[in-house]
Design an enzyme around this catalytic site. Structure first.
Site, PDB file in Angstrom:
ATOM      1  CG  MET A  30      -1.901  -1.194   1.173  1.00 47.19           C
ATOM      2  SD  MET A  30      -3.430  -0.945   2.077  1.00 47.19           S
ATOM      3  CE  MET A  30      -2.823  -0.735   3.736  1.00 47.19           C
ATOM      4  CG  HIS A  37       7.129  -2.218   1.910  1.00 45.60           C
ATOM      5  ND1 HIS A  37       6.981  -1.108   2.698  1.00 45.60           N
ATOM      6  CD2 HIS A  37       5.930  -2.862   1.956  1.00 45.60           C
ATOM      7  CE1 HIS A  37       5.755  -1.069   3.182  1.00 45.60           C
ATOM      8  NE2 HIS A  37       5.106  -2.118   2.764  1.00 45.60           N
TER       9      HIS A  37
END
Ligand code: PAF
Length: 276
Positions: A30, A37
């Site tokens: 997101m 990430h």
């Protein structure tokens, strides 16, 4: 690195990247990307020939009183980090592309979606399962990489992939932590400096509880004590529970997973650790 915002272009790019039997990995996100990430992108590179990252703040997984409008966004920073990490394709759909007017199908998951986040955030896993299934179909990825930080989400996705016979593998990646032990999360930047200094107490108490349980103490009293300590330190714990790793039913014996959710101010911290 291709940046794609429309479905026909995504299909063409995916076909190109998968030509000749090459494998494509997907990292669903997101945005507001952090080192956790980037570790998933690297794991995707190791598992496939090309890596796609999706950036989509999915309204379907936020409840009416949740932080959708305050969810951190940093498109320029995200794209810079992904270029540096060697990402091949970024899929950034608009809300109307993901949920066009009239969209009326969602994926309802039982089993591991029940309890914990499923109870605290009604409809959350319906939103996660629906958007992830759409992302899998849109990108035609061969493998999707998920962080273990959201342990319940990982089990829900595994369940959906198994139940719907989706043709991709799910690759879990261990939780990436800051130097002081706090699990990396996009929401950490909303902690005040005082809360940020306090936050590592959550993984510390979890680790000490697991050490005591592993040495034979009964989980009930150990976890009750940990909840009291956290409350006294200013946390508002939602749950601290030892469960079976895949089903998330109460732990009986053997490997287990300690799941935690606690609020510090208006930031909800999630964490989990293995009992081996
Ligand atoms: O973990 C997340 O960031 C989201 O839940 C996901 C998997 C990208 C689905 O929107």
């Amino acid at each position: 690195m291709e940046i794609i915002r429309a479905l026909p272009e995504l299909r063409q790019a995916s076909a190109r990247l998968r030509a000749g039997g090459r494998r494509l990995a997907l990292v669903p996100t997101m945005g507001a990307l952090h080192q956790g990430h980037i570790a998933l992108v690297r794991a995707g590179r190791g598992a496939a020939d090309a890596v796609a990252v999706s950036i989509f703040v999915n309204p379907l997984q936020f409840g009416p009183n949740e932080d959708l409008s305050r969810y951190p966004r940093d498109e320029a920073g995200d794209l810079r980090k992904l270029r540096e990490a060697g990402c091949d394709l970024v899929w950034m759909p608009e809300i109307a592309t993901m949920y066009p007017p009239g969209a009326a199908s969602t994926i309802e998951v039982g089993g591991p979606a029940e309890g914990f986040e499923g109870e605290a955030r009604p409809g959350h896993f319906r939103g996660v399962a629906t958007v992830c299934t759409k992302l899998f179909c849109q990108t035609q990825a061969d493998v999707a990489v998920f962080g273990e930080k959201d342990w319940q989400q990982l089990q829900v996705i595994r369940r959906v992939v198994a139940d719907l016979d989706l043709p991709l593998a799910i690759l879990p990646h261990e939780t990436v932590r800051e130097e002081d032990g706090l699990a990396c999360s996009s929401r950490n930047i909303r902690l005040t400096p005082e809360q940020r200094a306090q936050a590592p107490l959550l993984p510390q108490r979890m680790r000490s509880a697991l050490t005591r349980i592993a040495s034979g103490e009964p989980p009930g009293p150990v976890l009750t004590e940990a909840v009291s300590d956290l409350t006294a330190a200013g946390f508002a714990p939602d749950y601290l529970a030892l469960v079976e790793p895949e089903t998330l039913r109460p732990w009986q014996s053997g490997p287990g997973r300690l799941l935690a959710a606690a609020r510090l101010g208006d930031v909800r911290l999630l964490d989990n650790m293995a009992l081996d």
